[in-house]
Each structure stands twice: as C-alpha cells, then as structure tokens.
Design a protein around this motif. Structure first.
Motif, PDB file in Angstrom:
ATOM      1  N   TYR A   7       1.811  -0.949  -7.942  1.00  0.00           N
ATOM      2  CA  TYR A   7       0.673  -1.595  -7.299  1.00  0.00           C
ATOM      3  C   TYR A   7       0.671  -3.061  -7.714  1.00  0.00           C
ATOM      4  CZ  TYR A   7      -4.262  -2.907  -7.682  1.00  0.00           C
ATOM      5  OH  TYR A   7      -5.448  -3.543  -7.665  1.00  0.00           O
ATOM      6  N   LEU A   8       0.547  -3.944  -6.751  1.00  0.00           N
ATOM      7  CA  LEU A   8       0.720  -5.365  -7.034  1.00  0.00           C
ATOM      8  C   LEU A   8      -0.614  -6.079  -7.209  1.00  0.00           C
ATOM      9  CD1 LEU A   8       3.520  -6.066  -4.435  1.00  0.00           C
ATOM     10  CD2 LEU A   8       3.765  -5.475  -6.830  1.00  0.00           C
ATOM     11  N   HIS A   9      -0.860  -6.508  -8.424  1.00  0.00           N
ATOM     12  CA  HIS A   9      -2.078  -7.237  -8.761  1.00  0.00           C
ATOM     13  C   HIS A   9      -2.270  -8.459  -7.892  1.00  0.00           C
ATOM     14  CE1 HIS A   9      -4.585  -5.982 -11.875  1.00  0.00           C
ATOM     15  NE2 HIS A   9      -3.704  -5.984 -12.860  1.00  0.00           N
ATOM     16  N   SER A  10      -1.166  -9.252  -7.812  1.00  0.00           N
ATOM     17  CA  SER A  10      -1.275 -10.531  -7.131  1.00  0.00           C
ATOM     18  C   SER A  10      -1.645 -10.294  -5.676  1.00  0.00           C
ATOM     19  CB  SER A  10       0.044 -11.267  -7.230  1.00  0.00           C
ATOM     20  OG  SER A  10       1.060 -10.414  -6.778  1.00  0.00           O
ATOM     21  N   ALA A  11      -1.066  -9.256  -5.080  1.00  0.00           N
ATOM     22  CA  ALA A  11      -1.363  -8.967  -3.686  1.00  0.00           C
ATOM     23  C   ALA A  11      -2.833  -8.619  -3.533  1.00  0.00           C
ATOM     24  CB  ALA A  11      -0.492  -7.819  -3.209  1.00  0.00           C
ATOM     25  N   ALA A  12      -3.377  -7.867  -4.500  1.00  0.00           N
ATOM     26  CA  ALA A  12      -4.773  -7.465  -4.428  1.00  0.00           C
ATOM     27  C   ALA A  12      -5.665  -8.702  -4.503  1.00  0.00           C
ATOM     28  CB  ALA A  12      -5.102  -6.519  -5.567  1.00  0.00           C
ATOM     29  N   ARG A  13      -5.267  -9.620  -5.361  1.00  0.00           N
ATOM     30  CA  ARG A  13      -6.091 -10.825  -5.510  1.00  0.00           C
ATOM     31  C   ARG A  13      -6.061 -11.648  -4.234  1.00  0.00           C
ATOM     32  NH1 ARG A  13      -4.608 -11.109 -10.848  1.00  0.00           N
ATOM     33  NH2 ARG A  13      -2.826 -12.448 -10.412  1.00  0.00           N
ATOM     34  N   GLU A  14      -4.845 -11.797  -3.685  1.00  0.00           N
ATOM     35  CA  GLU A  14      -4.727 -12.576  -2.447  1.00  0.00           C
ATOM     36  C   GLU A  14      -5.578 -11.987  -1.344  1.00  0.00           C
ATOM     37  OE1 GLU A  14      -0.167 -13.700  -3.176  1.00  0.00           O
ATOM     38  OE2 GLU A  14      -0.669 -12.896  -1.193  1.00  0.00           O
ATOM     39  N   ALA A  15      -5.603 -10.654  -1.301  1.00  0.00           N
ATOM     40  CA  ALA A  15      -6.277  -9.977  -0.195  1.00  0.00           C
ATOM     41  C   ALA A  15      -7.789 -10.052  -0.324  1.00  0.00           C
ATOM     42  CB  ALA A  15      -5.832  -8.517  -0.142  1.00  0.00           C
ATOM     43  N   SER A  16      -8.289 -10.137  -1.572  1.00  0.00           N
ATOM     44  CA  SER A  16      -9.742 -10.029  -1.713  1.00  0.00           C
ATOM     45  C   SER A  16     -10.427 -11.383  -1.516  1.00  0.00           C
ATOM     46  CB  SER A  16     -10.080  -9.460  -3.087  1.00  0.00           C
ATOM     47  OG  SER A  16      -9.529 -10.298  -4.076  1.00  0.00           O
ATOM     48  N   ALA A  55       0.820  -1.216   0.000  1.00  0.00           N
ATOM     49  CA  ALA A  55       0.000   0.000   0.000  1.00  0.00           C
ATOM     50  C   ALA A  55       0.855   1.268   0.000  1.00  0.00           C
ATOM     51  CB  ALA A  55      -0.917   0.003   1.226  1.00  0.00           C
ATOM     52  N   ILE A  56       2.180   1.108   0.013  1.00  0.00           N
ATOM     53  CA  ILE A  56       3.044   2.294   0.033  1.00  0.00           C
ATOM     54  C   ILE A  56       2.820   3.089  -1.248  1.00  0.00           C
ATOM     55  CG2 ILE A  56       5.442   3.113   0.091  1.00  0.00           C
ATOM     56  CD1 ILE A  56       6.045   0.509   1.685  1.00  0.00           C
ATOM     57  N   GLY A  57       2.605   4.396  -1.092  1.00  0.00           N
ATOM     58  CA  GLY A  57       2.344   5.248  -2.255  1.00  0.00           C
ATOM     59  C   GLY A  57       0.862   5.361  -2.574  1.00  0.00           C
ATOM     60  N   LEU A  58       0.023   4.535  -1.942  1.00  0.00           N
ATOM     61  CA  LEU A  58      -1.421   4.584  -2.208  1.00  0.00           C
ATOM     62  C   LEU A  58      -2.118   5.336  -1.071  1.00  0.00           C
ATOM     63  CD1 LEU A  58      -1.961   0.991  -3.617  1.00  0.00           C
ATOM     64  CD2 LEU A  58      -1.220   3.077  -4.781  1.00  0.00           C
ATOM     65  N   THR A  59      -3.399   5.654  -1.297  1.00  0.00           N
ATOM     66  CA  THR A  59      -4.107   6.555  -0.385  1.00  0.00           C
ATOM     67  C   THR A  59      -5.153   5.789   0.421  1.00  0.00           C
ATOM     68  OG1 THR A  59      -3.771   8.266  -2.026  1.00  0.00           O
ATOM     69  CG2 THR A  59      -5.382   8.730  -0.330  1.00  0.00           C
ATOM     70  N   ALA A  83      -2.513  -4.888   9.518  1.00  0.00           N
ATOM     71  CA  ALA A  83      -1.658  -5.636   8.593  1.00  0.00           C
ATOM     72  C   ALA A  83      -2.151  -5.469   7.162  1.00  0.00           C
ATOM     73  CB  ALA A  83      -1.644  -7.102   8.978  1.00  0.00           C
ATOM     74  N   GLU A  84      -3.442  -5.223   7.034  1.00  0.00           N
ATOM     75  CA  GLU A  84      -4.054  -4.955   5.719  1.00  0.00           C
ATOM     76  C   GLU A  84      -4.833  -3.669   5.829  1.00  0.00           C
ATOM     77  OE1 GLU A  84      -6.589  -7.997   4.349  1.00  0.00           O
ATOM     78  OE2 GLU A  84      -4.933  -9.341   3.857  1.00  0.00           O
ATOM     79  N   VAL A  85      -4.829  -2.881   4.768  1.00  0.00           N
ATOM     80  CA  VAL A  85      -5.557  -1.607   4.816  1.00  0.00           C
ATOM     81  C   VAL A  85      -6.411  -1.445   3.564  1.00  0.00           C
ATOM     82  CG1 VAL A  85      -3.950  -0.366   6.311  1.00  0.00           C
ATOM     83  CG2 VAL A  85      -3.536  -0.418   3.850  1.00  0.00           C
TER      84      VAL A  85
END
Ligand code: AMP
Ligand code: MG
Length: 425
Positions: free
Chosen positions: A416-425, A28-32, A169-171
């Motif tokens: 921004y990491l696609h794979s991370a977004a998928r894992e998180a959702s 999430a670094i660099g994101l709002t 840990a997740e935002v």
C-alpha cells in the motif's frame, strides 16, 4: 485451553475494520473496495463494427454478387457523415460508429472493390447477410448506471481495464491495516548473516511479513528482538500504535518466554493464551486499547510450522477482515487422500501436504509430505496445503475424504503506497 473455534470468535469480536481512503486504481490492487462502483458510460458507447469491412443494409444483399456504392470511409474516432441507404455501403474500421441506416457489416475479406466511372463500388461475396452481423449494439456489455463492482470486492490486476473503462481512475478502498512483525529469540540472526554455532537464521519474521503483505496489509518487518525484558518492552511499546503487532517466539513455557508478561506490564489485555491445536498450542492473543486506537497483538509460537499454522488459522482472517473483506475461516476444502495414511493426533492437528487435481478432475487429491519436525522449512516450501487431522488414532485409505486448508501460493504483492494516499486525499 480453548478450541480453535473459540479462539477465532474471540479474535473476531475484537476486530474492527478501518475507514476508507481514496487511491489511484494502480495502488488499489490487493485492497478491498469500500463502495459500489457504477459505470458512467454504456459499453460499447455506440453501435459499433466488430471488424474492418463494409456497413450496409442486410436486406440489400440478395444473391451471389451484390454490388453497392461506397459512400464514405469511417475510421475509429471519427463520426459517420452520411446515412447508408438502399444500394449503398460505408467502408468501416473495427470499433467505429455504425452509420445510421446500416444494420450489418461484411468483413473486408468477403468483399472486393470495383472501380466504376466516378464511383467506387464494393462487391459482396456473401449470398445473404443477417441483420446484426459483426455489429455490437450500444450498451450490450454495460449500461450506464450499472453496478459493475460491488463493495467488498478485492481489486485484482485483471480488474484495472474495466475500472478504467467505467471512469474509475480513483477508488475508495478500506484502509489496509498497518502490521508490525517482530521475531523474538536470543538464538536468531538475520537471514543475511551466517549463524554461529547454536544460532539459527530468523525465518519466521520474513515469512510472516510476506504472508501479511499478501493480504494487502502495510507491513513493517522489525527484524529481531533478543529475549530481554528491556528490549522487548521497548519494541512492543513502540509498536502499539500499529493496528496489528505479530510477535514470533517467546510465548511457551521456557524460562525466556517473556512475551505474555511484558505485554501484561504494558497494559495489553490478554484475551487468551493457548489453543487446543498442534502445532500452535502456545498462541497468545491480546488487545491494547486506547480511546482512539486499538492494537491487536498476536504472540505466535517460534517453531516455524506452528507459526505458519497460527498465521493461516487466526492471523490471515483477521488481516483480511481489517482490510475490508468478510470474515472467512480460511480456504478449507474437502479432498481425497492420495495414499494410505496412519497417524495419531492428541489435539486437532495440521500437517503440510500437497494437493493436486484428482485423476477425474472432480476433487483434490492430497498427499501428506514427509517432514522432519516443526522447523522443516523445506517441507513447508514444498506444501500447498495443510491437512487437518482429527483427534485420536486415524487410519486413512486412499480416496478417504479429509479437510485441507489451502495455502496461498500466488500472493498479490502490492504494498500500500503512502505517497499515493497522500496525493489522493
Ligand atoms: P520459542 O517459541 O521462542 O520457544 O521457539 C521455539 C522454537 O522455534 C525454537 O527452536 C526456536 O529456535 C525456533 N524459532 C523461534 N523463533 C524463530 C524464528 N524467527 N525463525 C526460525 N525459528 C525460530
Ligand atoms: Mg524463543
């Protein structure tokens, strides 16, 4: 031709931020942030010792060599087993839980151990001790339920420690825009190739990609498209599923400046073409509307300084707004000219410059760079700001106040990491 302010408000009216996604904090670094973040703990979580030493009752220390009986040893992560009472002390390590009864800690260096029959004592080499010495009370820094980060905060590497401490840990962050960058021009070759006579390397594409990534956007650099209607049509159509398409070149009055016509053919609604600005006049902006999706299309002029100025004035604030930040017109600050400067500007103009802290440290001192036309990448790379010049003839003296637009010199570069977004959702 419209003014810079008119162009900005037209772009702003078309810019709508995206929804939110859940990401691990390191992605999430660099994101709002899309939500306020609340602490689920007190910090510190208990009254704690700030040093290695002895927990005791401050009022017990009277005179030069108070001697106290040591009742136990408390290490970080363990809990005190006994209360400290008058005449006793507990050996305690940094960060450990202060035992009940104790109200102060004396540093190990201010004590010495004394062996007595069947008893370990400690001698205190302080004449008196204030209650609270070397103790941090529970919740002194953060109270459970405190809002520690506000929505719209842009996450920095520096924040990761605090986010971890408060259990985040997740935002939830605003989904960054997907941006495609396409450099147009028959004369362009990729930076990895040696340009044949009459050709030049594509410098705008990689620069625009890097600057866009610095805003937190997810960027695809599409490379080069020749000035052919067929190729342009194909490339632009294919990328109208992106949130933003940034084109470089092909928007002026040359015979091969095909971008506005091809965009029109593809149903991209022109919002404006040409801004009263130098360099950057040919800027084109349009929107491709679909019921479920919208693409903002920027046609930036090909000349590198014009392309940079248009990015900073128009594209950067748009990408930042899409990424969840408040709309800002850029980092405009007042500065004093470092030396005499004369110029004539037939439109509001921007020139590359360096800004340093002034000698009294109270403002910026700006020095325009000598540059050889709009393609002078060397001057651009030496700059850390653009000086904004008003229309007309100006004769500035050293110390005169001017506006400068600060350029970002230390991009936060977190794709921004696609794979991370998928894992998180
Ligand atoms: P254009 O806006 O296409 O008429 O281009 C204006 C000037 O910018 C021309 O001299 C081009 O060669 C130059 N130029 C166009 N695109 C790029 C690029 N991607 N990188 C560097 N220079 C470029
Ligand atoms: Mg061209």
């Amino acid at each position: 031709m419209i003014s810079i302010d008119e162009a900005r408000s037209l772009i702003r009216a078309e810019t709508h931020r995206k929804g939110s996604i859940q990401l691990p904090i390191e992605c999430a670094i660099g994101l709002t942030l899309a939500e306020n973040l609340i602490s689920d703990v007190d910090s510190p979580p208990h009254d704690k010792s700030l040093v290695d030493g002895y927990a005791l009752i401050a009022a017990d220390v009277q005179g030069p060599e108070t001697e106290l009986a040591v009742i136990e040893e408390i290490t970080a992560g363990s809990l005190p087993q006994r209360s400290v009472e008058t005449g006793t002390a507990a050996r305690i390590m940094t960060g450990s839980v202060l035992p009940s009864g104790a109200d102060a800690v004396v540093m190990h260096e201010d004590t010495s151990q004394v062996a007595r029959p069947n008893q370990q004592n400690v001698r205190i080499h302080q004449r008196s001790v204030d209650a609270g010495q070397h103790v941090m009370t529970r919740g002194a820094s953060i109270r459970r339920g405190d809002t520690v980060f506000s929505r719209n905060h842009r996450v920095r590497a520096l924040d990761i420690g605090l986010l971890s401490e408060i259990g985040q840990a997740e935002v939830s962050v605003t989904q960054p825009p997907r941006v495609a960058i396409l450099a147009t021009g028959n004369e362009l070759v990729p930076p990895s190739q040696t340009p044949p006579t009459g050709n030049i390397r594509n410098s705008n594409g990689p620069l625009l990609a890097a600057l866009s990534r610095g805003t937190g956007a997810e960027v695809v650099d599409l490379g080069i498209c020749p000035d052919s209607a067929t190729s342009l049509r194909q490339q632009i159509r294919r990328n109208l599923e992106m949130d933003v398409l940034i084109l470089s070149g092909g928007v002026s009055a040359g015979v091969l400046d095909l971008v506005p016509r091809i965009c029109d053919e593809l149903g991209v609604r022109q919002v404006f073409h040409k801004v009263y600005l130098k360099p950057g006049k040919p800027l084109w902006f349009g929107v491709s509307d679909h019921p479920s999706h919208q693409t903002l299309v920027f046609g930036l002029p090909g000349n590198p300084l014009g392309s940079l100025v248009c990015f900073e004035l128009f594209v950067r604030p748009t990408l930042e707004m899409l990424a969840g930040q408040e709309y800002q017109d850029g980092g405009v600050v007042r500065a004093q000219l470092a030396s005499e400067y004369r110029c004539y500007a037939d439109r509001p103009s921007y020139v590359p410059a360096t800004a340093r802290s002034s000698s009294d440290g109270r403002s910026f001192a700006a020095q325009p760079l000598t540059y050889h036309g709009s393609a002078d990448q060397r001057s651009l790379a030496a700059a850390n700001c653009l000086i904004s010049l008003p229309v007309g003839e100006s004769s500035f003296q050293p110390g005169d106040w001017i506006d400068i637009l600060l350029l970002e010199t230390q991009s936060c570069f977190q794709p921004y990491l696609h794979s991370a977004a998928r894992e998180a959702s």
